[in-house]
Design an enzyme around this catalytic site. Sequence first.
Site, mmCIF file in Angstrom:
data_model
loop_
_atom_site.group_PDB
_atom_site.id
_atom_site.type_symbol
_atom_site.label_atom_id
_atom_site.label_comp_id
_atom_site.label_asym_id
_atom_site.label_seq_id
_atom_site.Cartn_x
_atom_site.Cartn_y
_atom_site.Cartn_z
ATOM 1 N N PRO A 77 151.684 -45.640 47.299
ATOM 2 C CA PRO A 77 151.214 -44.693 47.955
ATOM 3 C C PRO A 77 150.611 -45.328 49.470
ATOM 4 O O PRO A 77 151.074 -46.902 49.265
ATOM 5 C CB PRO A 77 149.960 -44.748 47.410
ATOM 6 C CG PRO A 77 149.992 -45.449 46.303
ATOM 7 C CD PRO A 77 151.276 -45.972 45.967
ATOM 8 N N GLU A 78 150.996 -44.357 50.826
ATOM 9 C CA GLU A 78 150.978 -44.775 51.867
ATOM 10 C C GLU A 78 149.788 -44.255 52.846
ATOM 11 O O GLU A 78 149.198 -44.514 51.665
ATOM 12 C CB GLU A 78 152.317 -45.078 52.454
ATOM 13 C CG GLU A 78 153.269 -44.908 52.138
ATOM 14 C CD GLU A 78 154.948 -44.738 52.840
ATOM 15 O OE1 GLU A 78 155.064 -43.923 53.906
ATOM 16 O OE2 GLU A 78 155.638 -44.790 51.743
ATOM 17 N N HIS A 124 146.307 -48.458 30.451
ATOM 18 C CA HIS A 124 146.057 -48.937 32.169
ATOM 19 C C HIS A 124 145.053 -48.563 33.135
ATOM 20 O O HIS A 124 145.138 -48.831 33.966
ATOM 21 C CB HIS A 124 147.733 -48.266 33.108
ATOM 22 C CG HIS A 124 148.835 -49.122 31.852
ATOM 23 N ND1 HIS A 124 148.768 -49.951 31.853
ATOM 24 C CD2 HIS A 124 149.746 -48.127 31.718
ATOM 25 C CE1 HIS A 124 150.340 -50.115 30.682
ATOM 26 N NE2 HIS A 124 150.401 -48.587 31.302
ATOM 27 N N ARG A 179 151.021 -50.492 36.663
ATOM 28 C CA ARG A 179 152.594 -51.636 36.589
ATOM 29 C C ARG A 179 151.545 -53.191 37.131
ATOM 30 O O ARG A 179 151.546 -54.519 37.800
ATOM 31 C CB ARG A 179 153.090 -51.955 38.231
ATOM 32 C CG ARG A 179 153.770 -50.330 37.937
ATOM 33 C CD ARG A 179 155.666 -50.377 38.692
ATOM 34 N NE ARG A 179 155.901 -48.886 38.669
ATOM 35 C CZ ARG A 179 157.474 -48.442 39.123
ATOM 36 N NH1 ARG A 179 157.353 -49.181 40.047
ATOM 37 N NH2 ARG A 179 157.223 -47.078 38.805
ATOM 38 N N ARG A 191 163.369 -56.466 71.528
ATOM 39 C CA ARG A 191 163.373 -56.783 69.900
ATOM 40 C C ARG A 191 164.693 -56.148 69.439
ATOM 41 O O ARG A 191 164.926 -55.458 69.970
ATOM 42 C CB ARG A 191 161.670 -55.985 69.310
ATOM 43 C CG ARG A 191 160.945 -56.590 68.948
ATOM 44 C CD ARG A 191 159.706 -55.765 68.611
ATOM 45 N NE ARG A 191 158.991 -56.513 68.663
ATOM 46 C CZ ARG A 191 157.993 -57.154 67.838
ATOM 47 N NH1 ARG A 191 159.150 -57.516 66.146
ATOM 48 N NH2 ARG A 191 156.931 -57.912 67.667
#
Length: 272
Positions: free
Chosen positions: A2-3, A92, A111, A153
């Site tokens: 998830p972002e 879970h 997980r 950079r």
Amino acid sequence: MPELPEVEVVRRGIASELERRKIASLTVRNPNLRWPVPDLELTLRGLEIRTVTRRGKYLLLDCGAGTLILHLGMSGSLRLLPLAANIALQKHDHVDLLLDNGMILRFRDPRRFGAVLWTAGNVADHPLLSRLGPEPLTEAFDGKLLYRKTRNRSASIKEVLMNSRIVVGVGNIYANEALFLAGIHPTIAAGRIGARRCAGLAQAVKETLGRAIEAGGSSLRDFVGSDGNPGYFQQQYWVYGRTGQPCRKCGTNIEQIRQGQRSSFYCPRCQK
């Protein structure tokens, strides 16, 4: 994983139910997440959740005496469930936060890369948060900041976008999508991008994240919102996961490369 949009969707889904509610109890069935879940039963009992906010991919429950820090990890989810419904536990379902109105905030994480942590100090000083860059959806992040942070950079612009010390919460999916919108090739050195294109890219990041939030985020594998429903932003992808398919703008086939440990997707014609 998830972002930012997915975490923001979860925050919006749970905030109205949690804010101004008191914590009745905390049940930890498996403390072995990314970091061990601390023993918080006595600490949290009776505390009122004042606000539910987000910093990057972290959810912050301000309880006055401290802040509960939640992270979904790779496969975590938060569901709001009525205690009276007696919904069967799944394998879970590791942590339950019971509120004084009989609602449960249930943390599920197959997980176990997620986190449930507590800090009694200033949450902004917590080691997980103290070095995070500005939020991309705020005025603190704009083309001028991106231009300053990219000077000299040599790292690719995609790597820079995903650097949480420069801007927080822009993960792989949305970095790919924003770079397409801005017409920038993902491998170009960040320092080679001028001020005008930095401004366009910052706006593309904001637009991409905003559209993803409105679509409920992306559900590629595990993600569901607090109501159990998946997101639908994956149906709007320009490039992510579309290797070999025609670009929605020009018809050129989308290409895929590896950058670091992540896949990058781009249109060789639209992204210079």
